[in-house]
Design an enzyme around this catalytic site. Sequence first.
Site, short mmCIF file in Angstrom:
data_model
loop_
_atom_site.label_atom_id
_atom_site.label_comp_id
_atom_site.label_asym_id
_atom_site.label_seq_id
_atom_site.Cartn_x
_atom_site.Cartn_y
_atom_site.Cartn_z
N ASP A 96 0.87 -1.16 0.00
CA ASP A 96 0.00 0.00 0.00
C ASP A 96 0.92 1.22 0.00
OD1 ASP A 96 -2.09 -1.78 0.35
OD2 ASP A 96 -2.81 -0.90 2.22
N HIS A 153 5.02 -7.34 -0.09
CA HIS A 153 4.65 -8.62 -0.71
C HIS A 153 5.31 -8.76 -2.08
CE1 HIS A 153 1.32 -9.51 2.22
NE2 HIS A 153 1.58 -8.24 2.48
N SER A 258 8.71 3.75 4.83
CA SER A 258 9.81 4.04 3.93
C SER A 258 9.38 3.89 2.49
CB SER A 258 11.01 3.15 4.25
OG SER A 258 12.17 3.68 3.63
#
Length: 299
Positions: A96, A153, A258
């Site tokens: 995200d 992911h 980050s």
Amino acid sequence: MTATPGAAGHAFVALQHLLPQHGISRLVLSATRSRQPAFKNALIRLFVRGFKPDMSDAVEREPTAYASFNEFFTRALRAGSRPVDSGADAIVSPVDGTVSEAGVLSAERLLQAKGRDSTLSALLAGNPAWTRTFVGGGFATIYLAPYNYHRIHMALPGELRESFYVPGRLFSVNRTTAQLVPGLFSRNERVFCGFDCGGMPWGIVLVGALNVGSMATVWHGDVTPRKLREVTALPVSDVLAPLTLSKGEEMARFNMGSTVILLFPPGAADLAATLSAGRVLRMGERIGTLRDWKRAPRP
């Protein structure tokens, strides 16, 4: 159109040059892993008031139910809350976040922000094999804000072929700092993971930042902070997770926010035309399409 940083932005960056970045990040690591109820609950409530994270898709929706701030920050999501595009040719967002920049590497130059770029060789700490692999290829840089989900992911299926840690500074990675600090992503501490996807190489760079207490992968556990701050090969045998992961499987996490940078070889990835700066992404959504790619020399 991107606004030009004003005096406050220049002051913020100047302050970062003076701060003991690694010392602050180690303090953050210690504080965020405290399990003292009153302290960790105060941290969590302060964060929730300031950043208003969406807890509706978390496995545990009550912020103070987590045993530490870090467990809250790296919270797991409910099954099905991030459907992964299952198309065999789909490249999906690994996180995200918000697109900082995306496109094609001009020779080996990677666009950092308007008016700023850095070299692929510097980003990869001079690793010649992986640099050759990605020169002229596609890239996407995605920024994770503090309120985002912070697990990373797989953008494609792949077998981990090589991983290494690169020491560096810990500047903030927000847009203001990206516009004002030359070579930001190649100056900050980072971790590279290179994969083989059915004969096609691809890579992801995890970029550390101010207040990122640690970066962890599923294979190595916490990679940072490190006492020995030099370029270090991370093992690809006798690791903590299978070397081969499916698209959408968790491969790493940031313990605070980050940036990630996806890298593809020339002709391998057709990144979505709408994958431009400012686009908000959710993990698992399609961000590009794999092209037919002929095998080339690989690391």
